[in-house]
Scaffold this active site. Structure first.
Site, short mmCIF file in Angstrom:
data_model
loop_
_atom_site.label_atom_id
_atom_site.label_comp_id
_atom_site.label_asym_id
_atom_site.label_seq_id
_atom_site.Cartn_x
_atom_site.Cartn_y
_atom_site.Cartn_z
N THR A 140 0.83 -1.21 0.00
CA THR A 140 0.00 0.00 0.00
C THR A 140 0.86 1.26 0.00
O THR A 140 1.15 1.81 1.07
CB THR A 140 -0.88 0.03 1.27
OG1 THR A 140 0.00 -0.08 2.41
CG2 THR A 140 -1.89 -1.08 1.32
N LYS A 193 9.89 -6.50 6.20
CA LYS A 193 10.07 -6.25 4.76
C LYS A 193 10.79 -4.90 4.52
O LYS A 193 11.46 -4.73 3.51
CB LYS A 193 8.73 -6.31 4.03
CG LYS A 193 7.66 -5.32 4.47
CD LYS A 193 7.61 -4.06 3.66
CE LYS A 193 6.83 -2.98 4.37
NZ LYS A 193 6.70 -1.74 3.61
N THR A 250 7.80 -3.01 -1.86
CA THR A 250 8.83 -2.14 -1.26
C THR A 250 10.21 -2.41 -1.84
O THR A 250 11.06 -1.52 -1.78
CB THR A 250 8.96 -2.33 0.28
OG1 THR A 250 8.16 -3.42 0.67
CG2 THR A 250 8.56 -1.12 1.02
N ASN A 258 12.21 3.22 2.28
CA ASN A 258 13.25 2.32 2.78
C ASN A 258 14.19 1.93 1.65
O ASN A 258 15.40 1.90 1.81
CB ASN A 258 12.60 1.09 3.41
CG ASN A 258 11.89 1.46 4.69
OD1 ASN A 258 12.52 1.65 5.72
ND2 ASN A 258 10.57 1.62 4.64
N VAL A 281 9.49 9.18 7.82
CA VAL A 281 10.05 8.04 8.51
C VAL A 281 10.37 6.90 7.53
O VAL A 281 9.63 6.66 6.59
CB VAL A 281 9.06 7.59 9.62
CG1 VAL A 281 7.78 7.03 9.02
CG2 VAL A 281 9.65 6.58 10.54
N1 LIG Z 1 3.69 5.94 3.61
C1 LIG Z 1 3.21 4.77 3.24
O1 LIG Z 1 3.03 4.52 2.05
C2 LIG Z 1 2.83 3.74 4.26
C3 LIG Z 1 2.03 2.67 3.89
C4 LIG Z 1 1.67 1.71 4.84
C5 LIG Z 1 2.14 1.83 6.14
N2 LIG Z 1 2.92 2.88 6.48
C6 LIG Z 1 3.36 2.95 7.88
O2 LIG Z 1 2.63 3.97 8.55
C7 LIG Z 1 3.41 4.53 9.60
C8 LIG Z 1 3.43 6.03 9.44
O3 LIG Z 1 4.15 6.30 8.26
P1 LIG Z 1 3.90 7.56 7.34
O4 LIG Z 1 4.43 7.22 6.00
O5 LIG Z 1 2.50 8.04 7.45
O6 LIG Z 1 4.84 8.62 8.05
P2 LIG Z 1 5.34 10.04 7.53
O7 LIG Z 1 6.82 10.00 7.48
O8 LIG Z 1 4.60 10.42 6.29
O9 LIG Z 1 4.89 11.01 8.66
C9 LIG Z 1 5.47 10.97 9.94
C10 LIG Z 1 4.35 11.16 10.90
O10 LIG Z 1 4.85 11.12 12.22
C11 LIG Z 1 4.23 12.14 12.97
N3 LIG Z 1 5.04 12.44 14.16
C12 LIG Z 1 6.32 12.86 14.20
N4 LIG Z 1 6.70 13.01 15.49
C13 LIG Z 1 5.64 12.65 16.25
C14 LIG Z 1 5.41 12.58 17.65
N5 LIG Z 1 6.35 12.90 18.54
N6 LIG Z 1 4.19 12.17 18.08
C15 LIG Z 1 3.24 11.83 17.19
N7 LIG Z 1 3.39 11.87 15.86
C16 LIG Z 1 4.58 12.29 15.41
C17 LIG Z 1 4.12 13.27 11.99
O11 LIG Z 1 3.14 14.18 12.40
C18 LIG Z 1 3.63 12.50 10.77
O12 LIG Z 1 2.25 12.28 10.87
C19 LIG Z 1 4.78 3.86 9.49
O13 LIG Z 1 4.86 2.80 10.39
C20 LIG Z 1 4.81 3.33 8.07
O14 LIG Z 1 5.65 2.21 7.91
C21 LIG Z 1 3.27 3.85 5.59
#
Ligand SMILES: NC(=O)c1ccc[n+]([C@@H]2O[C@H](COP(=O)([O-])OP(=O)(O)OC[C@H]3O[C@@H](n4cnc5c(N)ncnc54)[C@H](O)[C@@H]3O)[C@@H](O)[C@H]2O)c1
Length: 333
Positions: A140, A193, A250, A258, A281
Site C-alpha cells: 500500500t 520487509k 517495497t 526504505n 520516517v
Molecule cells: N507511507 C506509506 O506509504 C505507508 C504505507 C503503509 C504503512 N505505512 C506505515 O505507517 C506509519 C506512518 O508512516 P507515514 O508514511 O505516514 O509517516 P510520515 O513520514 O509520512 O509522517 C510521519 C508522521 O509522524 C508524525 N510524528 C512525528 N513526530 C511525532 C510525535 N512525537 N508524536 C506523534 N506523531 C509524530 C508526523 O506528524 C507524521 O504524521 C509507518 O509505520 C509506516 O511504515 C506507511
C-alpha cells in the site's frame, strides 16, 4: 457503514487512509500531530508536508486534539511511526473506552521492548481495559491509495467477528480487504520487509542487477518466514499480501522510502547524511535493530537483516555486506 472512524496520525499513510475511508464514510476524523499541518489541511485541503499535491476531501476533519478526535469514535486506526506509538497511546488513554476497537496500520517493532505494535497498544490500554486490537497491512503506497488506485490488503486479528466487522467497515472503492487470523505473521511481515527493502535499494545503488534483486526478495522472504514462525505466526501468511505482496512492492517500487535509503547507502552516502535530509520516517532503519535482537533471542538466522544492521549501525561498507552474503557457507534451499 455507520461506525465512526478516527485516524490517529496525519503523515502520508494516515492522510491517505482518511481519503480512502472518506470514499465510503460521510465523515472521518484525522488527528494531526502538528497544529500548522492540521490547519493547512483544513484551509487548503491538502497535506503540505506528508502528502503534497493530493486533494483531501471535505469529509475528512483534521484535528490536532486527541480528546476531540477520539470523542465518539468506534474504530480507532493508528498510523503513527512505531517509535512514537507508545507515547501517543499513553496520551490517548484518558479518552479511550471499551466500546472502541483499535487497528494498527503502523509497520515496525519497538526497539526497547521488541513488541509488535498490537502488543504495544495492548500494553498501554490494558491499564484501563483489555482492548480489541487488529492490524492492517499489505502492499500500500500512500500516494496510490490516496489517488484511488486499486489496492488490496489484509485485516488481521484473532477475533473472527472483529475481523469481519472491520473488513466490512474499512473496505472502500478500490480498497479491498481480506481477513487473516494471524496477526503475528502479518505484523512481522509488515515490519521486516522494510529491512529487505533497504537491502534491495543497496543492490540497486551498487548497480548489481535484477538477478540479485530477485534473489534478495526470495531469500528475504525465507528469513521473514523463519522469524514469524519462531514468534508464533504462520508461514503461509507470509505468502500473502502482508508478506510477499508488500515485499515485492517495497523492494521494487520507487516510492519506497526504505528502498531509497538503501539506494543512497549503496551510492556511498552515510546514514547521518541520509536521515538528516529526511522528515519522513523510513521504519526499516529502526526496525533493523529490533529485528536483529529478536532473531538473536529466538535463535533465528537472518543474514540479510544482520548485514543491513551492520551497514546502518557499524559502518560496514555495503559492497562488503553483499560479498559476505554471497560467501556464506553453501546451503540447501
Ligand atoms: N507511507 C506509506 O506509504 C505507508 C504505507 C503503509 C504503512 N505505512 C506505515 O505507517 C506509519 C506512518 O508512516 P507515514 O508514511 O505516514 O509517516 P510520515 O513520514 O509520512 O509522517 C510521519 C508522521 O509522524 C508524525 N510524528 C512525528 N513526530 C511525532 C510525535 N512525537 N508524536 C506523534 N506523531 C509524530 C508526523 O506528524 C507524521 O504524521 C509507518 O509505520 C509506516 O511504515 C506507511
Amino acid at each position: 457503514m455507520n461506525k465512526s472512524i478516527a485516524i490517529v496520525g496525519g503523515g502520508g499513510w494516515g492522510t491517505a487512509l482518511s481519503i480512502a475511508m472518506a470514499r465510503a464514510h460521510d465523515s472521518v476524523k484525522l488527528w494531526v500531530f502538528e497544529p500548522d499541518v492540521a490547519e493547512t489541511i483544513r484551509r487548503e485541503r491538502y497535506n503540505p508536508i506528508y502528502l503534497p499535491g493530493v486533494p483531501v476531501p471535505e469529509r475528512v476533519h483534521p484535528i490536532d486534539s486527541l480528546e476531540e478526535v477520539l470523542s465518539g469514535a468506534d474504530i480507532v486506526i493508528s498510523a503513527v511511526p512505531s517509535h512514537v506509538c507508545r507515547d501517543v497511546y499513553r496520551k490517548m488513554l484518558p479518552y479511550l473506552n471499551q466500546e472502541m476497537v483499535f487497528v494498527t496500520a503502523t509497520k515496525g517493532i519497538e526497539n526497547e521492548t521488541l513488541m509488535r505494535m498490537s502488543e504495544v497498544i495492548t500494553d498501554i490500554v490494558e491499564a484501563k481495559f483489555t482492548p480489541r486490537v487488529a492490524a492492517i497491512s499489505g502492499p500500500t503506497f500512500a500516494l496510490e491509495v490516496a489517488h484511488g488506485e486499486p489496492t488490496a490488503l489484509v485485516v488481521a486479528g484473532p477475533d473472527d467477528d472483529l475481523r469481519r466487522d472491520l473488513q466490512r467497515e474499512l473496505s472502500a472503492p478500490h480498497f479491498r480487504l481480506y481477513t487473516n487470523p494471524d496477526i503475528i505473521g502479518v505484523e512481522i511481515g509488515a515490519s521486516v520487509k522494510n529491512i529487505i527493502a533497504i537491502a534491495a535499494g543497496v543492490v540497486s545503488g551498487l548497480n548489481l542487477g535484477h538477478n540479485a534483486t530477485a534473489a534478495l526478495i526470495t531469500r528475504g522472504l525465507a528469513e521473514i518466514m523463519r522469524l514469524a514462525e519462531a514468534c508464533g505466526g504462520r508461514r503461509e501468511t507470509l505468502a500473502g499480501l502482508a508478506g510477499l505482496g508488500d515485499l515485492i512492492l517495497t523492494c521494487t517500487g520507487h516510492l519506497s522510502r526504505n528502498r531509497q535509503v538503501g539506494v543512497a547507502l549503496g551510492s556511498g552516502k552515510s546514514l547521518n547524511d541520509i536521515v538528516s535530509n529526511m522528515r519522513m520516517v523510513a521504519e526499516g532503519i529502526k526496525t533493523s535493530k529490533s529485528t536483529v535482537e529478536l532473531a538473536r533471542m529466538r535463535g533465528v538466522e537472518m543474514p540479510i537483516a544482520q548485514q543491513i544492521y551492520a551497514v546502518l549501525y557499524e559502518r560496514k561498507a555495503p559492497q562488503i555486506a553483499i560479498n559476505e552474503l554471497m560467501d556464506r557457507e553453501l546451503k540447501a534451499e
